[in-house]
Motif scaffolding. Structure first.
Motif, short mmCIF file in Angstrom:
data_model
loop_
_atom_site.label_atom_id
_atom_site.label_comp_id
_atom_site.label_asym_id
_atom_site.label_seq_id
_atom_site.Cartn_x
_atom_site.Cartn_y
_atom_site.Cartn_z
N LEU A 181 -116.90 0.16 26.24
CA LEU A 181 -117.61 0.35 27.82
C LEU A 181 -116.70 0.57 28.68
N VAL A 182 -115.06 -0.02 28.39
CA VAL A 182 -113.69 0.41 29.61
C VAL A 182 -113.62 1.52 29.63
N LEU A 183 -113.69 2.47 28.60
CA LEU A 183 -113.31 3.75 28.67
C LEU A 183 -114.63 4.19 28.63
N VAL A 184 -115.81 3.80 29.29
CA VAL A 184 -116.94 4.93 29.16
C VAL A 184 -116.80 5.30 30.32
N PRO A 185 -116.55 5.40 31.58
CA PRO A 185 -116.68 5.42 33.27
C PRO A 185 -115.13 6.69 33.22
N LEU A 186 -114.30 6.44 31.91
CA LEU A 186 -112.94 7.56 31.69
C LEU A 186 -113.73 8.53 31.06
N ALA A 187 -114.75 8.36 30.13
CA ALA A 187 -114.93 9.80 29.50
C ALA A 187 -116.13 10.52 30.36
N LEU A 188 -116.86 9.56 31.01
CA LEU A 188 -117.40 10.56 32.29
C LEU A 188 -116.93 11.26 32.74
N ILE A 189 -116.26 10.39 33.70
CA ILE A 189 -115.31 11.53 34.16
C ILE A 189 -114.26 12.84 34.26
N TRP A 190 -113.89 12.64 32.68
CA TRP A 190 -113.55 13.63 32.32
C TRP A 190 -114.02 14.78 31.79
N LEU A 191 -115.39 15.00 31.30
CA LEU A 191 -116.77 15.35 30.92
C LEU A 191 -117.14 16.45 32.18
N GLY A 192 -116.70 14.97 33.11
CA GLY A 192 -117.87 16.16 34.53
C GLY A 192 -116.84 16.95 35.03
N LEU A 193 -115.66 16.83 34.81
CA LEU A 193 -114.58 17.55 35.09
C LEU A 193 -114.79 19.18 34.40
N THR A 194 -114.22 18.58 33.29
CA THR A 194 -114.16 19.86 32.55
C THR A 194 -115.12 20.67 31.78
#
Length: 312
Positions: A181-194
């Motif tokens: 859950l802590v990593l989810v925001p980072l994952a969403l940001i990365w998927l959005g950028l790429t």
């Protein structure tokens, strides 16, 4: 079937799934590793949260997501995500042999971390096992003229992850849920950028989830492949002696090693053979010591119980 037997089979199934996982991640070689990692994080978060909800344990999460516990959870999340990334990258880049070496080395690294972090004492057999692992790394470094950095990083990140988990003192499934859950925001940001084309990973564009149904299904299933074996492992550790868990766990890197050499046909030189020979010898010695200590502890427990009965 007894609870212990069920636990052993659960551990075997978990280790076999982990050992065969390179075959799965090889199918995602067209997707950059950080994108795969991001989807693995997202879908495993969905599964773990659903499991906690069904078990009525969602109330255990707030305690892990604030104060000192959040710092430990955050560091654990960083270590396990780095470990997952290194494994995915190694499979895609043709370094699965080295990844398997990392998971073989991990138990010996864990012993060394125990000495440094908790002041644990090594038996002679354990000390020799650690020295054999260090010699294996030296042999491979000299022979190939480059250190096995992936193997060392995998072993170290997994070892530090275990150290933090011990400090955290939380149940396995709630703590892993908090980590993803802590990593989810980072994952969403990365998927959005790429996905939008603003950032490329290793010169490759992202947004592969919508390439075709097969790719989307594989990315979603990466969450199942993460959550399923971990739950089996948790089930096993509650019913089987840790010495048994430790021995069965070696099926994991053995499966990875067989995938690398027999299926992927990765290079396996005489230097690899020498290094793995030393590691296997060290693990055999380490396993013998673990089983011997486990037997001694059980005998002492039985003896203490018998003495208490006599005194009463």
């Amino acid at each position: 079937m007894s609870a212990a037997t069920k636990g052993v089979w659960a551990m075997v199934v978990a280790a076999v799934i982990w050992g065969a996982s390179p075959l799965f991640y090889k199918q995602l070689s067209h997707v950059p590793p950080l994108e795969v990692l991001s989807h693995r994080t997202l879908w495993s978060a969905v599964i773990f949260t659903a499991v906690l909800a069904m078990q009525g344990q969602l109330g255990s999460l707030p305690r892990l997501l604030r104060g000192r516990a959040l710092l430990l959870v955050g560091f654990a999340a960083l270590m396990i995500s780095a470990n997952w990334f290194l494994f995915i990258f190694s499979v895609q880049a043709g370094h699965t042999v080295e990844a398997s070496m990392g998971y073989y080395i991990f138990p010996l690294v864990a012993v060394l971390i125990g000495v440094l972090a908790f002041g644990e004492r090594l038996s002679r057999g354990q000390a020799l096992a650690v020295l054999l692992a260090a010699l294996a790394v030296l042999v491979l470094t000299v022979g190939l003229r480059v250190a096995p950095w992936i193997a060392l990083a995998i072993a170290l990140t997994f070892g530090l992850y275990g150290l933090v988990k011990k400090r955290l003192g939380a149940s396995p499934v709630p703590s892993v849920t908090a980590e993803v859950l802590v990593l989810v925001p980072l994952a969403l940001i990365w998927l959005g950028l790429t996905g939008s084309g603003q950032v490329q990973e290793f010169g490759r564009s992202g947004g592969h989830f919508f390439d075709d149904p097969a790719t989307a299904l594989l990315l979603v299933f990466s969450g199942v492949l993460t959550a399923g074996p971990l739950m089996l492992f948790t089930y096993a550790t509650a019913r089987v002696r840790m010495a048994t868990v430790g021995v069965v766990q070696y099926l994991n890197p053995t499966g990875q090693f067989l995938c690398a050499t027999l299926v992927f046909a990765e290079p396996f030189t005489r230097w690899h053979a020498a290094a793995f020979g030393l590691i296997w010898a060290g693990l055999a010695l380490y396993t013998f010591e673990a089983l011997r200590q486990d037997r001694a502890a059980r005998r002492a427990s039985v003896s203490a119980g018998t003495s208490a009965t006599v005194l009463n």
